[in-house]
Design an enzyme around this catalytic site. Structure first.
Site, PDB file in Angstrom:
ATOM      1  N   GLY A 177      18.620   9.514  17.129  1.00 45.88           N
ATOM      2  CA  GLY A 177      19.370   9.148  15.932  1.00 45.88           C
ATOM      3  C   GLY A 177      19.155  10.153  14.822  1.00 45.88           C
ATOM      4  O   GLY A 177      18.748  11.297  15.076  1.00 45.88           O
ATOM      5  N   THR A 225       0.877  -1.188   0.000  1.00 48.12           N
ATOM      6  CA  THR A 225       0.000   0.000   0.000  1.00 48.12           C
ATOM      7  C   THR A 225       0.906   1.228   0.000  1.00 48.12           C
ATOM      8  O   THR A 225       0.995   1.943   0.989  1.00 48.12           O
ATOM      9  CB  THR A 225      -0.911   0.040   1.246  1.00 48.12           C
ATOM     10  N   CYS A 230       7.526   1.765   6.798  1.00 40.76           N
ATOM     11  CA  CYS A 230       6.252   1.938   7.501  1.00 40.76           C
ATOM     12  C   CYS A 230       6.041   3.329   8.081  1.00 40.76           C
ATOM     13  O   CYS A 230       5.071   3.995   7.742  1.00 40.76           O
ATOM     14  CB  CYS A 230       6.138   0.914   8.625  1.00 40.76           C
TER      15      CYS A 230
HETATM   16  C1  UDX Z   1       7.990  -0.499  12.219  1.00 43.49           C
HETATM   17  C2  UDX Z   1       7.198  -0.885  13.463  1.00 43.49           C
HETATM   18  O1  UDX Z   1       8.083  -1.007  14.581  1.00 43.49           O
HETATM   19  C3  UDX Z   1       6.434  -2.148  13.228  1.00 43.49           C
HETATM   20  O2  UDX Z   1       5.665  -2.484  14.376  1.00 43.49           O
HETATM   21  C4  UDX Z   1       5.539  -1.865  12.027  1.00 43.49           C
HETATM   22  O3  UDX Z   1       4.570  -2.788  11.816  1.00 43.49           O
HETATM   23  C5  UDX Z   1       6.384  -1.591  10.814  1.00 43.49           C
HETATM   24  O4  UDX Z   1       7.139  -0.428  11.091  1.00 43.49           O
HETATM   25  P1  UDX Z   1      10.312  -1.128  11.089  1.00 43.49           P
HETATM   26  O5  UDX Z   1      10.024  -0.035  10.119  1.00 43.49           O
HETATM   27  O6  UDX Z   1      10.765  -2.429  10.562  1.00 43.49           O
HETATM   28  O7  UDX Z   1       9.026  -1.441  11.984  1.00 43.49           O
HETATM   29  O8  UDX Z   1      11.448  -0.598  12.051  1.00 43.49           O
HETATM   30  P2  UDX Z   1      11.614  -0.035  13.522  1.00 43.49           P
HETATM   31  O9  UDX Z   1      12.491  -0.943  14.285  1.00 43.49           O
HETATM   32  O10 UDX Z   1      10.314   0.266  14.145  1.00 43.49           O
HETATM   33  O11 UDX Z   1      12.427   1.303  13.226  1.00 43.49           O
HETATM   34  C6  UDX Z   1      11.883   2.341  12.420  1.00 43.49           C
HETATM   35  C7  UDX Z   1      12.804   3.499  12.328  1.00 43.49           C
HETATM   36  O12 UDX Z   1      12.929   4.166  13.573  1.00 43.49           O
HETATM   37  C8  UDX Z   1      14.236   3.171  11.915  1.00 43.49           C
HETATM   38  O13 UDX Z   1      14.689   4.148  11.019  1.00 43.49           O
HETATM   39  C9  UDX Z   1      15.017   3.216  13.208  1.00 43.49           C
HETATM   40  O14 UDX Z   1      16.375   3.518  13.025  1.00 43.49           O
HETATM   41  C10 UDX Z   1      14.295   4.330  13.925  1.00 43.49           C
HETATM   42  N1  UDX Z   1      14.404   4.255  15.393  1.00 43.49           N
HETATM   43  C11 UDX Z   1      13.802   3.251  16.076  1.00 43.49           C
HETATM   44  C12 UDX Z   1      15.095   5.241  16.077  1.00 43.49           C
HETATM   45  O15 UDX Z   1      15.648   6.167  15.480  1.00 43.49           O
HETATM   46  N2  UDX Z   1      15.146   5.166  17.438  1.00 43.49           N
HETATM   47  C13 UDX Z   1      14.557   4.189  18.158  1.00 43.49           C
HETATM   48  O16 UDX Z   1      14.643   4.202  19.399  1.00 43.49           O
HETATM   49  C14 UDX Z   1      13.863   3.181  17.441  1.00 43.49           C
END
Ligand code: UDX
Length: 433
Positions: free
Chosen positions: A256, A86, A263
């Site tokens: 960060g 999507t 997502c």
């Molecule tokens: C996310 C959601 O966590 C998941 O539940 C959903 O269904 C899909 O989207 P994902 O995109 O795989 O998962 O990664 P995630 O681990 O959530 O990290 C997303 C982004 O946030 C990354 O760029 C990561 O580097 C950043 N992040 C995450 C931070 O900068 N700090 C954090 O503390 C956590």
């Protein structure tokens, strides 16, 4: 149970393989013939730890198969999951539901007997109603219950998230569908996973609300990091200090370079569109998007500053290009903003990422190296952009000796400022003195 999974992208493939591992019979369907051919040979289209072995095991044991079309499997299925993409619609940021609707229309023409049609794709509130209408239109006689069952899988730990989730959310109105969904997730009852049965619209919204909240949490700590830099405080300790409050929680408070991935950027955008169209704008989420976009751009400035205000003709080594570790996904990665910005200012970029092969297409002009030590050779600065484990244990003395000038910009706070200083690096990180 007999399950059909439509779409072998990230969510469909992981969910299909995990349902097979639970003991169900799963057919994964995808229109992309090449992808199916490769999956049949055991070749994964994505990098996800543990997935290849799980697929191989379930294929070998006869519970999982792949096909570009499988009308018999669709006709016999107890549950059909729609797990197609999507993407953000070009131009307006609304979720593009054409693949979801096309899949619904196609299966509606084939189903036989009572069938549960489940959306796993992330879809705006009301999409389930639209799918319901499509099914009724194509096959007024069909006995189909449309259900929402959003995924909460993080790339890199998707199998763990599927098998040991914090919760499963299911939106429906039909008792027979509830029994099918309960049976599908029965293995999770054993470890007492909460399964939240609710109505379809609420379920659809829960997914967006969860992602928006997490994106907001990250953005909150990122702004706090900027403040820490101004007032001489330490964002990691701020995060620990607030995260120990159980009402807040410690997770997703790592400052960060800004969130990316498939997502958060797309879903927050789709949610603010739904909200403003509905006359209930979500200003906090709007601000989150704005702040996060600006942050990615600002990171290039941070690097320039660490190099004394001018990067023209300088060589900058970037370690890590994917939006986070343990994935090959480059979608909305901060690297896609930072690297071109530095190039425009005249910097030469050398980079290494363990899995981000797509970067070679997305980031023209970058010299890609085979490892961190190769990438850092002769560099005026090293930027740690994605916190892959292998970058946590670098031989820092060797790194220092290979660089032209020992400047390190750590955008993930992986190293310790005191240690870096001791080793002779000019070191900057996020929100730490
Ligand atoms: C996310 C959601 O966590 C998941 O539940 C959903 O269904 C899909 O989207 P994902 O995109 O795989 O998962 O990664 P995630 O681990 O959530 O990290 C997303 C982004 O946030 C990354 O760029 C990561 O580097 C950043 N992040 C995450 C931070 O900068 N700090 C954090 O503390 C956590």
């Amino acid at each position: 149970m007999r399950v059909v999974m439509i779409g072998t992208g990230y969510v469909g493939l992981v969910s299909g393989a995990c349902f097979a591992d639970f003991g169900h019979g799963v057919t994964c369907i995808d229109k992309d013939d090449d992808k199916i051919a490769r999956l049949k040979q055991g070749l994964m289209p994505i990098y996800e730890p543990g997935l290849e072995a799980m697929v191989a095991r379930n294929v070998a044991e006869g519970r999982l198969c792949f096909a570009s079309e499988a009308p018999d499997a669709v006709a016999e299925a107890d549950a059909i999951f729609i797990a197609v993409g999507t993407p953000s619609r070009r131009g307006d940021g609304h979720a593009d539901l054409s693949y979801v609707y096309a899949a619904a229309e196609e299966v509606a023409g084939i189903v036989a007997g009572f069938t549960v049609l489940v959306t796993k794709s992330t879809v705006p509130v009301g999409t389930g109603d639209e799918i319901d209408a499509i099914v009724r239109r194509v096959r007024p006689d069909a006995d189909v219950a449309v259900v929402s069952n959003p995924e909460f899988l993080r790339e890199g730990s998707a199998i763990e998230d599927f098998k040991r989730p914090d919760r499963v959310v299911v939106g429906l109105a039909d008792e027979r569908a509830k029994a099918v969904m309960a049976e599908l997730y029965r293995p999770l009852y054993l470890n007492e996973t909460p399964i939240l049965f609710t109505d379809r619209r609420t379920s659809e919204l829960i997914k967006y609300a969860a992602n928006a909240f997490l994106a907001m949490k990250i953005t909150f700590i990122n702004e706090m990091a900027d403040l820490c830099e101004k007032v001489g405080a330490n964002v990691q300790q701020v995060a620990r200090g607030v995260g120990l409050d159980k009402r807040i929680g410690a997770k997703f408070l790592n400052a960060g370079p800004g969130y990316g991935g498939s997502c958060f950027p797309k879903d927050t955008l789709a949610l603010v569109h739904t909200a403003s169209d509905s006359g209930a704008p979500l200003q906090l989420v709007e601000a989150t998007i704005r702040v996060n976009d600006a942050r990615k751009r600002a990171m290039a400035g941070k690097i320039v500053e660490a190099l004394g205000g001018d990067v023209a003709g300088k060589t900058i080594c970037i370690l890590g290009l994917t939006f986070k570790p343990n994935t090959d996904d480059m979608r909305d990665s901060p690297a896609l903003e930072i690297v071109p910005a530095l190039q425009r200012l005249g910097a030469r970029i050398r980079a290494f990422d363990p899995e981000g092969r797509e970067a070679r297409v997305l980031l023209p002009g970058v010299m890609f190296e085979d490892g961190p030590y190769e990438a850092v050779e002769g560099a005026d600065a090293m930027v740690l952009l994605t916190e892959w484990d292998q970058f946590r244990a670098l031989d820092l003395d060797r790194i220092g000796a290979l660089m032209r000038t020992p400047v390190v910009i750590d955008l993930r706070n992986v190293y310790r400022p005191d240690e870096m200083k001791q080793r002779g690096f000019a070191y900057s990180s996020i929100g730490r003195p």
